[in-house]
Design an enzyme around this catalytic site. Structure first.
Site, PDB file in Angstrom:
ATOM      1  N   LYS A 131       0.855  -1.179   0.000  1.00 36.91           N
ATOM      2  CA  LYS A 131       0.000   0.000   0.000  1.00 36.91           C
ATOM      3  C   LYS A 131       0.895   1.233   0.000  1.00 36.91           C
ATOM      4  O   LYS A 131       1.705   1.416   0.899  1.00 36.91           O
ATOM      5  CB  LYS A 131      -0.884   0.012   1.241  1.00 36.91           C
ATOM      6  CG  LYS A 131      -1.967  -1.039   1.229  1.00 36.91           C
ATOM      7  CD  LYS A 131      -2.735  -1.071   2.524  1.00 36.91           C
ATOM      8  CE  LYS A 131      -3.264   0.274   2.917  1.00 36.91           C
ATOM      9  NZ  LYS A 131      -4.023   0.239   4.184  1.00 36.91           N
ATOM     10  N   ILE A 132       0.707   2.068  -1.019  1.00 41.06           N
ATOM     11  CA  ILE A 132       1.496   3.270  -1.174  1.00 41.06           C
ATOM     12  C   ILE A 132       0.541   4.460  -1.234  1.00 41.06           C
ATOM     13  O   ILE A 132      -0.361   4.483  -2.086  1.00 41.06           O
ATOM     14  CB  ILE A 132       2.314   3.231  -2.498  1.00 41.06           C
ATOM     15  CG1 ILE A 132       3.074   1.925  -2.660  1.00 41.06           C
ATOM     16  CG2 ILE A 132       3.209   4.455  -2.615  1.00 41.06           C
ATOM     17  CD1 ILE A 132       4.146   1.676  -1.649  1.00 41.06           C
TER      18      ILE A 132
END
Length: 181
Positions: A69-70
């Site tokens: 998750k960015i």
């Protein structure tokens, strides 16, 4: 077909709040329990994000079942491209605009996560953003999946299905209330 996220998404901050001190050990344990684990790989630069993702994979995580998750930002989009070039799965999240979703898609994100409920909280139509993203993705046949996040109630679930979101995250109470008349 609308899918529900059938894994676990977690953040180091959440784990710390829950009193977990061995974050890496907990991530490894969780990865053996759930079919897909979404974890944050954070850093101030794209290179730092990539280094953190590779450090996490070195713990023994399966790159085919681990989604990084960015948060969306210029460095986040750069990191997404770098991670995807290595074949890693990426969820660009905290998406609030069509422009952000488009940039994530262009970077090859596996998932883009517009935060529907949070948009609704500030008097913006979160479902409209899902519709706009769906149109662009369909027009150009991008493989990025729309993961509707911050879904809060059963109408959000129904609307996501009608619009064509690929995946949602929702509280169990909202999912169970679909069975109520």
């Amino acid at each position: 077909k609308l899918g529900f996220l059938s894994g676990l998404t977690t953040t180091p901050t959440f784990m710390q709040k829950e009193g977990i001190t061995d974050i890496d050990g907990t991530i490894v344990k969780l990865s053996k329990i759930v079919p897909v684990l979404q974890i944050e790989a954070l850093g101030n630069t794209a290179e730092e994000v990539l280094a953190e993702a590779e450090r996490q994979l070195a713990l023994g995580l399966d790159p085919k079942k681990t989604v990084f998750k960015i948060p969306v930002s210029l460095e986040g989009v750069r990191a997404c491209k770098m991670l995807r070039d290595k074949g890693y799965l990426v969820n660009v999240h905290l998406v609030y605009t069509l422009q952000q979703a488009y940039m994530a898609m262009q970077a090859g994100a596996t998932y883009v996560s517009p935060f529907v409920g949070r948009l609704d909280d500030v008097s913006t139509d979160g479902m409209r953003l899902i519709e706009e993203i769906r149109v662009i993705y369909d027009n150009y046949a991008y493989e990025t999946q729309i993961l509707a996040a911050s879904v809060r109630h059963p109408m959000h679930i129904i609307q996501c299905a009608q619009i064509g979101a690929d995946v949602i995250t929702a509280p169990l109470s909202a999912i169970m209330s679909l069975l109520n008349h």
